[in-house]
Design a protein around this motif. Structure first.
Motif, PDB file in Angstrom:
ATOM      1  N   TRP A 177       0.823  -1.205   0.000  1.00 19.49           N
ATOM      2  CA  TRP A 177       0.000   0.000   0.000  1.00 19.49           C
ATOM      3  C   TRP A 177       0.862   1.262   0.000  1.00 19.49           C
ATOM      4  O   TRP A 177       0.668   2.156  -0.818  1.00 19.49           O
ATOM      5  CB  TRP A 177      -0.943  -0.026   1.203  1.00 19.49           C
ATOM      6  N   ALA A 216      -8.245   0.369  -6.159  1.00 15.71           N
ATOM      7  CA  ALA A 216      -9.300   0.339  -5.136  1.00 15.71           C
ATOM      8  C   ALA A 216      -9.806  -1.084  -4.928  1.00 15.71           C
ATOM      9  O   ALA A 216     -10.141  -1.475  -3.802  1.00 15.71           O
ATOM     10  CB  ALA A 216     -10.443   1.268  -5.532  1.00 15.71           C
ATOM     11  N   ALA A 255      -7.297  -2.742  -2.783  1.00 15.76           N
ATOM     12  CA  ALA A 255      -7.397  -2.197  -1.422  1.00 15.76           C
ATOM     13  C   ALA A 255      -8.612  -2.760  -0.689  1.00 15.76           C
ATOM     14  O   ALA A 255      -8.570  -2.955   0.532  1.00 15.76           O
ATOM     15  CB  ALA A 255      -7.461  -0.677  -1.465  1.00 15.76           C
ATOM     16  N   VAL A 270      -7.576  -4.207   2.961  1.00 12.85           N
ATOM     17  CA  VAL A 270      -8.015  -3.592   4.223  1.00 12.85           C
ATOM     18  C   VAL A 270      -8.610  -4.625   5.172  1.00 12.85           C
ATOM     19  O   VAL A 270      -8.227  -4.670   6.342  1.00 12.85           O
ATOM     20  CB  VAL A 270      -8.977  -2.412   3.954  1.00 12.85           C
ATOM     21  N   LEU A 304      -9.516   7.496   8.472  1.00 16.03           N
ATOM     22  CA  LEU A 304      -8.872   7.250   7.183  1.00 16.03           C
ATOM     23  C   LEU A 304      -9.743   6.403   6.261  1.00 16.03           C
ATOM     24  O   LEU A 304      -9.793   6.638   5.050  1.00 16.03           O
ATOM     25  CB  LEU A 304      -7.512   6.575   7.384  1.00 16.03           C
ATOM     26  N   LEU A 305     -10.452   5.432   6.823  1.00 14.10           N
ATOM     27  CA  LEU A 305     -11.357   4.633   6.005  1.00 14.10           C
ATOM     28  C   LEU A 305     -12.528   5.468   5.504  1.00 14.10           C
ATOM     29  O   LEU A 305     -13.046   5.233   4.411  1.00 14.10           O
ATOM     30  CB  LEU A 305     -11.847   3.411   6.792  1.00 14.10           C
ATOM     31  N   ALA A 318     -11.181   7.218   2.589  1.00 10.02           N
ATOM     32  CA  ALA A 318     -11.058   6.259   1.488  1.00 10.02           C
ATOM     33  C   ALA A 318     -12.411   6.020   0.822  1.00 10.02           C
ATOM     34  O   ALA A 318     -12.502   5.935  -0.404  1.00 10.02           O
ATOM     35  CB  ALA A 318     -10.476   4.943   1.997  1.00 10.02           C
ATOM     36  N   HIS A 348     -13.242   8.996  -1.272  1.00 11.97           N
ATOM     37  CA  HIS A 348     -12.449   8.958  -2.493  1.00 11.97           C
ATOM     38  C   HIS A 348     -13.018   7.956  -3.479  1.00 11.97           C
ATOM     39  O   HIS A 348     -13.172   8.242  -4.666  1.00 11.97           O
ATOM     40  CB  HIS A 348     -10.999   8.603  -2.152  1.00 11.97           C
ATOM     41  N   ARG A 349     -13.352   6.787  -2.980  1.00  7.80           N
ATOM     42  CA  ARG A 349     -13.817   5.707  -3.863  1.00  7.80           C
ATOM     43  C   ARG A 349     -15.147   6.040  -4.516  1.00  7.80           C
ATOM     44  O   ARG A 349     -15.367   5.761  -5.691  1.00  7.80           O
ATOM     45  CB  ARG A 349     -13.929   4.408  -3.049  1.00  7.80           C
ATOM     46  N   THR A 389     -13.241   9.093  -7.448  1.00  5.55           N
ATOM     47  CA  THR A 389     -12.905   8.170  -8.533  1.00  5.55           C
ATOM     48  C   THR A 389     -13.892   8.276  -9.697  1.00  5.55           C
ATOM     49  O   THR A 389     -13.463   8.345 -10.851  1.00  5.55           O
ATOM     50  CB  THR A 389     -12.813   6.726  -8.010  1.00  5.55           C
TER      51      THR A 389
END
Length: 117
Positions: A6, A32, A35, A39, A79-80, A83, A86-87, A91
């Motif tokens: 990562w 992604a 990931a 995760v 942080l998740l 994420a 973002h996803r 994206t």
């Protein structure tokens, strides 16, 4: 091993994501997908290590290590959240090539942010 993958993949991913083109969105989506597997593997490994280290649930609140672990879990949850944003927001905007909308800033804040540059 998963964490090393990562961390090592972030700089090239950021470099490619700045390039305009359909390949950037496809690369980010592929990353992604990996990931999404990595995760849960890290979460399970962390839970097993915490259970082995602490020994009981009472130690979670009764030791400094337990409190440090709780703080770390809270930071990972934040942080998740980033994420997920973002996803599911950035994206698709990258795939649609709508760079300004990809920032996700409200219009009022977007004007202020870019007016200082």
């Amino acid at each position: 091993m998963v964490a090393a993958y990562w961390v090592g993949s972030l700089p090239p991913l950021a470099w490619v994501a700045r390039r305009d083109g359909p390949g950037a969105a496809r690369l980010v989506e592929d990353w992604a997908r990996i990931a999404a597997i990595a995760v849960p593997v890290l979460v399970v490994a962390g839970l097993l290590l915490a259970w082995w280290t602490l020994g009981s649930l009472g130690q979670l609140f009764g030791s400094w290590y337990g409190w440090a672990l709780l703080a770390k879990v809270a930071l990972v949850a934040v942080l998740l959240g980033f994420a997920a944003w973002h996803r599911f927001s950035l994206t698709p905007a990258l795939a649609a090539r709508s760079r300004g909308l990809a920032l996700g800033w409200p219009p009022r804040l977007r004007r202020r942010r870019w007016s200082r540059c």
